[in-house]
Design an enzyme around this catalytic site. Structure first.
Site, mmCIF file in Angstrom:
data_model
loop_
_atom_site.group_PDB
_atom_site.id
_atom_site.type_symbol
_atom_site.label_atom_id
_atom_site.label_comp_id
_atom_site.label_asym_id
_atom_site.label_seq_id
_atom_site.Cartn_x
_atom_site.Cartn_y
_atom_site.Cartn_z
ATOM 1 N N ASP A 8 0.849 -1.185 0.000
ATOM 2 C CA ASP A 8 0.000 0.000 0.000
ATOM 3 C C ASP A 8 0.886 1.237 0.000
ATOM 4 O O ASP A 8 1.826 1.336 0.797
ATOM 5 C CB ASP A 8 -0.908 0.022 1.234
ATOM 6 C CG ASP A 8 -1.959 -1.089 1.201
ATOM 7 O OD1 ASP A 8 -1.937 -1.900 0.250
ATOM 8 O OD2 ASP A 8 -2.787 -1.127 2.127
ATOM 9 N N ASP A 130 -15.478 -3.537 -1.572
ATOM 10 C CA ASP A 130 -15.050 -3.287 -0.196
ATOM 11 C C ASP A 130 -16.298 -3.076 0.647
ATOM 12 O O ASP A 130 -17.116 -2.197 0.339
ATOM 13 C CB ASP A 130 -14.150 -2.050 -0.134
ATOM 14 C CG ASP A 130 -12.980 -2.148 -1.115
ATOM 15 O OD1 ASP A 130 -12.432 -3.258 -1.246
ATOM 16 O OD2 ASP A 130 -12.636 -1.131 -1.735
#
Length: 242
Positions: A8, A130
């Site tokens: 990330d 998500d």
């Protein structure tokens, strides 16, 4: 089962968030390429990258530069999500050598456009679903929609040809080292025949073994390998991704 180690990126640096909260960030160094090479040396055959700045609408230039270096210096197939919301973004990101892109918010908000992009770039686009309390979250997880995640999965199954995969993340589990939401993953797998990638909370070798037992096609691993709770080479062995 395929294993996708996650990197990330925020301001060009490797970080991890807890439950997608930008105020609960751990920075793991200055150069994400070092982690990309480390994961390759441990046996990774592919990488999952996230542009956290672009995901919430900020400038992701530093992250794109890091991504280009990761792709170039590892030679591994890489997929990336975060802020992929336009045709121009897709063209630019595929142009720097990414193998697959993860489209989140736009897959929900612009379904016709997403379907057309999947036709234009077959098997190069995945949908990132998500979920917060079972509902689809968007805009870098800063907003929660009124659409159940499982309904979006069914809609993608019915309306979107040439989609590569669904990456399903339970936000409550992400970065929390608490294990995946196995019930939600089972329900999602039952709802669609699109290949499913488990993401969020994969923490122990037992978690990996259970996902293999569930016949998950792929899983993303993040904080657990950064914190040393699991060793990536052993994760790959358990998954049979040799």
């Amino acid at each position: 089962m395929e294993i996708w180690p996650a990197i990330d990126l925020r301001h060009g640096k490797p970080v991890r968030l807890r439950q997608g909260d930008y105020d609960r960030q751990t920075v793991f160094g200055d150069d994400p390429v070092e982690f990309a090479i480390r994961w390759k040396q441990a046996g990774a055959k592919r990488l999952h990258l996230v542009d956290l700045d672009s995901a919430k609408g900020d400038d992701g230039a530093a992250n794109r530069e890091a991504v280009a270096r990761i792709v170039s210096e590892t030679g591994l197939p890489c997929q990336m999500g975060g802020g992929v919301r336009s045709t121009d973004a897709i063209e630019t990101l595929l142009g720097i050598g990414l193998t697959r892109l993860v489209v989140g918010s736009a897959a929900l908000k612009q379904p016709k456009w997403f379907a057309s992009m999947c036709d234009q770039y077959p098997n190069q686009l995945a949908a990132g679903i998500d979920a917060r309390d079972g509902m689809v979250a968007t805009d870098g997880w800063l907003e929660t929609s009124s659409t159940p995640a499982i309904d979006l999965a069914r809609d993608l199954r019915d309306r979107t040809a040439n989609i590569a995969a669904i990456i399903y993340t339970d936000i409550a589990r992400d970065g929390m080292m608490s294990g995946p939401n196995f019930d939600a993953l089972s329900a999602m797998a039952a709802a669609t025949d699109i290949p499913l990638v488990a993401s969020g909370g994969v923490t122990t070798y037992q978690d990996v073994a259970k996902l293999v037992q569930m016949e998950m096609p792929a899983a993303i691993v993040g904080r657990s390998i950064y914190d040393g709770v699991m060793q990536l080479d052993k994760v790959i062995d358990i998954a049979g991704d040799n």
